[in-house]
Design a protein around this motif. Structure first.
Motif, short mmCIF file in Angstrom:
data_model
loop_
_atom_site.label_atom_id
_atom_site.label_comp_id
_atom_site.label_asym_id
_atom_site.label_seq_id
_atom_site.Cartn_x
_atom_site.Cartn_y
_atom_site.Cartn_z
N ARG A 179 0.79 -1.20 0.09
CA ARG A 179 0.01 0.00 0.10
C ARG A 179 0.80 1.35 -0.05
O ARG A 179 1.76 1.25 0.61
CB ARG A 179 -0.91 -0.17 1.18
CG ARG A 179 -1.93 -0.97 1.43
CD ARG A 179 -2.81 -1.21 2.52
NE ARG A 179 -3.27 0.09 3.05
CZ ARG A 179 -3.59 0.37 4.09
NH1 ARG A 179 -3.46 -0.15 5.12
NH2 ARG A 179 -4.34 1.70 4.38
N PRO A 180 0.44 2.26 -0.74
CA PRO A 180 1.30 3.38 -0.81
C PRO A 180 0.94 4.33 0.48
O PRO A 180 0.28 4.13 1.32
CB PRO A 180 0.85 4.26 -2.26
CG PRO A 180 -0.69 3.77 -2.10
CD PRO A 180 -0.71 2.20 -1.59
N LEU A 181 1.92 5.20 0.54
CA LEU A 181 1.63 6.29 1.53
C LEU A 181 0.83 7.66 0.78
O LEU A 181 1.11 7.85 -0.37
CB LEU A 181 2.88 6.98 2.19
CG LEU A 181 3.87 6.09 2.44
CD1 LEU A 181 5.19 6.45 3.08
CD2 LEU A 181 3.32 5.20 3.88
N ALA A 182 -0.17 8.34 1.44
CA ALA A 182 -0.73 9.54 1.04
C ALA A 182 -0.19 10.65 2.20
O ALA A 182 -0.67 10.70 3.47
CB ALA A 182 -1.90 9.40 1.02
N VAL A 183 0.67 11.38 1.68
CA VAL A 183 1.50 12.55 2.71
C VAL A 183 1.02 14.09 2.44
O VAL A 183 1.21 14.49 1.39
CB VAL A 183 2.73 12.35 2.55
CG1 VAL A 183 3.67 13.30 3.59
CG2 VAL A 183 3.36 10.87 2.56
N PHE B 169 3.05 8.24 -2.46
CA PHE B 169 4.46 7.46 -2.58
C PHE B 169 4.22 5.90 -2.45
O PHE B 169 3.57 5.48 -1.56
CB PHE B 169 5.23 7.87 -1.56
CG PHE B 169 5.89 9.24 -1.41
CD1 PHE B 169 6.80 9.53 -2.26
CD2 PHE B 169 5.10 10.31 -0.68
CE1 PHE B 169 7.48 11.08 -1.99
CE2 PHE B 169 5.58 11.56 -0.68
CZ PHE B 169 6.46 11.73 -1.39
N GLU B 170 4.70 5.33 -3.41
CA GLU B 170 4.95 3.84 -3.41
C GLU B 170 6.61 3.40 -3.15
O GLU B 170 6.96 2.38 -2.57
CB GLU B 170 4.45 3.01 -4.54
CG GLU B 170 4.93 3.18 -5.74
CD GLU B 170 4.46 2.64 -6.98
OE1 GLU B 170 3.56 1.69 -6.60
OE2 GLU B 170 4.81 2.77 -8.07
N TYR C 187 -2.41 7.31 5.39
CA TYR C 187 -2.66 8.78 5.20
C TYR C 187 -1.59 9.08 6.47
O TYR C 187 -1.68 8.80 7.48
CB TYR C 187 -4.07 8.93 5.51
CG TYR C 187 -4.33 10.60 5.43
CD1 TYR C 187 -4.37 11.19 4.13
CD2 TYR C 187 -4.37 11.32 6.53
CE1 TYR C 187 -4.50 12.44 4.06
CE2 TYR C 187 -4.80 12.62 6.48
CZ TYR C 187 -4.73 13.01 5.05
OH TYR C 187 -5.09 14.51 4.84
N CYS C 188 -0.84 10.25 6.05
CA CYS C 188 0.16 10.64 7.13
C CYS C 188 0.08 12.32 7.02
O CYS C 188 -0.05 13.08 6.04
CB CYS C 188 1.66 10.56 6.37
SG CYS C 188 1.94 8.73 6.30
#
Length: 391
Positions: free
Chosen positions: A89-93, A129-130, A159-160
């Motif tokens: 899973r990616p990050l959403a920053v 980001f992956e 989610y960050c």
């Protein structure tokens, strides 16, 4: 020739019932973002398992992902990456985009950058980001708005954020369905302080010195016992052209400059710093400028550049006296897609709930085939759509 784009399908929106007050009214109550922009008819759902390939120009597209020499094609870019990266899973920053925060660190590693207006009539970024293992940190990090969370959920992203618009975010970000890495501030009930820290930036306000640190992020993900792999129901946002092919759209109009907020000051979010994209035919990339300067990543000193640019028109409203905004990110609306130096006029649709993303279609309702590479999506406040320019 200079173009101004207002509404491609304005008549459509005259028929769409809105579920909250007209833009510009002050409302303190939370708005039903899951319903705005929605048309009354329920369209037939299309799932990934149906494996429906777009018909536009009969272009060959990536369908089944396979492991080849330890690599797979990314859901987010279509490009070959390590299998570990392609399946997690990616990050959403959340990242600020105002002049006082520049330069940002790590943005060039993002696969997708989502940009939307916030209070003060500037924009804020959410970078997806992956591939972030090479980064020590990302940022600076800023606070959450609920429409970004709804978009992040469509990517199954973790989610960050550092901070939140509490009246509109506290309940949402606390749900089990929103797996988040958040700094400890009032309104956050499952903080992850091990993931955040400050970096000295002489001359910068304190709010632009907070960063997400990757080592601490990984520790927080493990402590929270978050799932790190895409689930079996994941729906990719984009359909990408297959390897050894290119989506040329040769019959479409040439466009080499894209101004999401035009070239003049306006209150639509993009008017404060007048960002634009310039197409380079030699490498087929769109280079990002802001405040008449190249937008540079502090990480590698390179200008931000992407293969695709999307202008996604969303109905927006002012919520309260603090100028907190709301945008409809479910339902459907107009869209302009730019790839290979061409423009495609179309629509976006998102009807299958929070865990599926918006999809993009041409005027004949065929799903658009994107060229492989990174994508920048600009949420255009529909009521300020008249300021969009391209040439």
């Amino acid at each position: 020739m200079k173009k101004n784009h207002k509404y491609l399908f304005y008549s459509l929106f005259l028929c769409i019932p809105l579920f909250f007050t007209a833009c510009g009214k002050n409302e303190a109550d939370e708005l039903p973002l899951g319903e705005v922009n929605e048309a009354p008819a329920e369209p037939e759902a299309v799932t990934e398992s149906e494996d429906v390939a777009p018909e536009e120009e009969g272009l060959p597209v990536i369908e089944d992902r396979k492991v080849v020499n330890g690599e797979m094609q990314s859901y987010l870019t279509g490009q070959w990456v390590d299998e570990k990266i392609a399946t997690r899973r990616p990050l959403a920053v959340m990242i600020p985009n105002n002049a006082q925060a520049m330069p940002q660190y790590g943005l060039s590693k993002a696969s997708i950058i989502y940009e939307a207006p916030v209070e003060g009539r500037i924009t804020r970024l959410m970078a997806i980001f992956e591939d972030y293992d090479e980064l020590d940190h990302i940022g600076p990090i800023r606070s959450s708005r609920d429409y970004y969370i709804y978009v992040a959920m469509g990517y199954e992203a973790i989610y960050c954020n550092w901070g939140l618009a509490r009246p509109y975010v506290e309940e949402l970000i606390g749900r089990d369905t929103v797996q988040n890495i958040s700094a400890a501030v009032e309104g956050i009930h499952n903080p992850s302080d091990e993931a955040f820290g400050r970096i000295s930036r002489p001359g910068y306000a304190t709010e632009f010195t907070g960063y997400l640190f990757i080592d601490g992020l990984n520790k927080a993900i493990e402590r929270h016992e978050y799932e790190t792999q895409y689930d079996e129901n994941y729906v990719p946002q984009f359909t990408f052209i297959a390897d050894d092919n290119f989506a040329e759209y040769a019959e479409n109009e040439d466009v080499t400059l894209i101004y999401p907020g035009g070239k003049e000051n306006n209150a639509g979010g993009y008017g404060a710093y007048n960002p634009y994209f310039k197409y380079n035919a030699s490498d087929k990339l769109y280079y990002r400028f802001q405040d008449d300067k190249e937008q540079i990543d502090e990480y590698n000193k390179e200008q931000l550049a992407v293969s695709n640019v999307v202008l996604q028109y969303c109905h927006g409203e002012v919520r309260d006296e603090k100028d907190y905004l709301a945008f409809g990110v479910h339902g459907e609306g107009d869209a302009l897609i730019f790839t290979n130096g061409k423009i495609i006029e179309g629509t976006w649709k998102r009807y299958d709930g929070d865990n599926t993303p918006a999809k993009f279609y041409d005027k004949d309702d065929n799903e658009i085939v994107f060229n492989q590479g990174k994508t920048w999506i600009c949420n255009i406040w529909q009521e300020y759509g008249e300021f969009v320019e391209y040439e």
